[in-house]
Design a protein around this motif. Structure first.
Motif, PDB file in Angstrom:
ATOM      1  N   GLY A 125       0.823  -1.201   0.000  1.00 16.26           N
ATOM      2  CA  GLY A 125       0.000   0.000   0.000  1.00 16.26           C
ATOM      3  C   GLY A 125       0.856   1.251   0.000  1.00 16.26           C
ATOM      4  N   ALA A 129      -2.293   3.812  -3.376  1.00 23.38           N
ATOM      5  CA  ALA A 129      -3.397   3.031  -2.824  1.00 23.38           C
ATOM      6  C   ALA A 129      -4.596   3.934  -2.544  1.00 23.38           C
ATOM      7  N   HIS A 140      -1.470  -5.643  -0.926  1.00 26.90           N
ATOM      8  CA  HIS A 140      -2.403  -5.315  -2.006  1.00 26.90           C
ATOM      9  C   HIS A 140      -2.136  -6.312  -3.130  1.00 26.90           C
ATOM     10  N   THR A 280      -7.107  -3.218  -1.293  1.00 32.17           N
ATOM     11  CA  THR A 280      -6.775  -4.567  -0.822  1.00 32.17           C
ATOM     12  C   THR A 280      -7.812  -5.592  -1.266  1.00 32.17           C
TER      13      THR A 280
END
Length: 419
Positions: A125, A129, A140, A280
């Motif tokens: 991230g 992100a 992620h 995510t």
């Protein structure tokens, strides 16, 4: 966290898939597994992904085309790259993964069709992100962005490996895309084929794993006069395979732009943005594997057709987008999901992110944004420029066309990396 019941359900679904879809999903699963650490540049996981891609190229029967008879083109992340200025990534070593199918025509084999997809993602991230702040430090996976594109690249190699194209086909998995198209820019400067003008065309696949309603975007269709007719013909060869939206110049936030900047015709295939982009939640369980196989098959046909087309393509140039002078980095965050096919007179939205400033302001799917603050918004470049000119926390008026009427909404812009 993925529950045991969801995993079992996914395994059952996978067992029912056609062979091509099963192969593609297997590749996506490996590349987007948590163990790959989000394929962030500088992680052990991205090195594992590079080795996996090389092994898959070898298994597909396409030859190594990197340095020293390997599949790898190593390079170093420039310390002055804008996206890495405040990170520890400057000077980190990474690599493109490159394979080749030699051309058979004495007259044309010196020309090269490049087909590529980036294999890096956001790691843990941070920069780029779009989650809530608590997601920083979490993997992620990037199943659609861009394990799907790499899986499709490997499938195209499998589909074409036993054929004998007139032109040489170069398959490239790029690193460093998420931090500024660094791998593709490096390749254009060090193309492994000389000169760079020998590149006939570049085809890119970025986020091709979420086919919905048969809609496939071919961005860059305006970069060669022949592209619209060629794409339409191939799409209709076996009936209309896709709701194919072919349009646009060769600029944009992916590796095709590096080649367009070198004045090469380009096409980027894309199944559009979605709620999980750069979050995510971009997990393999959400991939449309059958749709991904269909996209890979179509791109293989486009690649084969271009590799054997006798005539030159008629390149059509376009000026790079103008960004705001003195803009504030990557700007403030609104949280819209734009329709990437474009919309006359503004930016049409396909949705807004949950909990985002856009949702709180009352923006809806189907709205067309025509202005942000004092700036007129005619396209995505204008919208990017407008957001770059503001800071997180600014209150701005958003001009919107909705159901034929013009309305104004007030939004308090957020910070990138938060909702």
């Amino acid at each position: 966290m993925i529950t045991t019941s969801l995993l079992i359900a996914a395994m059952v679904v996978q067992d029912t898939l056609p062979p091509a879809a099963r192969r593609l999903l297997t590749d996506v699963q490996y590349l987007s597994n948590d163990a790959r650490e989000g394929r962030g540049v500088g992680t052990r996981g991205i090195d594992e992904a590079a080795r996996y891609i090389a092994e898959r190229f070898a298994h597909a029967g396409v030859a190594p085309a990197g340095l020293d008879h390997s599949y790898f083109q190593p390079f170093t992340i420039p310390p002055d790259a804008p996206a890495v200025l405040h990170t520890a990534l400057g000077g980190v070593k990474t690599e493109n993964v490159v394979a080749m199918l030699p051309g058979r025509s004495p007259a044309l084999r010196g020309q090269v069709v490049v087909i590529g997809a980036h294999y890096d993602h956001l790691g843990y991230g941070g920069f780029g992100a779009l989650d809530d702040p608590d997601s920083t430090g979490k993997v992620h996976d990037g199943a659609d962005d861009n394990a799907s594109g790499v899986a499709a690249l490997l499938e195209v190699a499998r589909l074409l490996h036993a054929r004998h194209p007139a032109r040489t086909i170069l398959f490239i998995a790029f690193s460093g895309e998420e931090i500024g198209d660094i791998g593709s820019a490096y390749f254009v400067k060090h193309p492994l084929v000389e000169p760079v003008d020998s590149i006939y065309v570049m085809l890119n696949m970025d986020m091709v794993g979420r086919l919905r309603h048969d809609r496939l975007l071919a961005i860059g269709a305006a970069t060669a006069q022949e592209f619209p007719g060629l794409l339409d013909s191939l799409n209709r060869a076996e009936g209309a395979r896709f709701d194919l939206r072919a349009s646009g110049d060769g600029w944009g936030p992916s590796d095709h732009a590096s080649f367009f900047a070198a004045k090469r015709p380009v096409l980027q295939f894309f199944t559009d943005l979605h709620e999980d982009y750069h979050r995510t939640t971009d997990r393999w369980q959400k991939i449309n594997a059958v749709g991904l196989a269909r996209v890979a098959g179509f791109v293989a046909d486009v690649t084969w057709t271009l590799a054997n087309r006798p005539a030159a393509l008629t390149f059509v140039d376009a000026a790079p987008p103008q960004m705001a002078a003195g803009g504030s980095g990557y700007g403030a965050y609104l949280g819209t999901i734009p329709d990437m096919t474009g919309s006359p007179g503004g930016v049409r939205l396909t949705g807004v992110r949950a909990g985002s400033p856009a949702e709180r302001a009352g923006l809806l799917a189907g709205d067309v944004i025509t202005g942000i603050g004092a700036k007129t918004v005619a396209n995505l470049y204008d919208m990017t420029e407008a957001l770059r000119s503001h800071q997180p926390g600014d209150s701005v008026t958003i001009a919107v066309t909705r159901d034929g009427a013009t309305i104004q909404l007030n939004a308090v812009l957020g910070k990138r990396g938060s909702s």
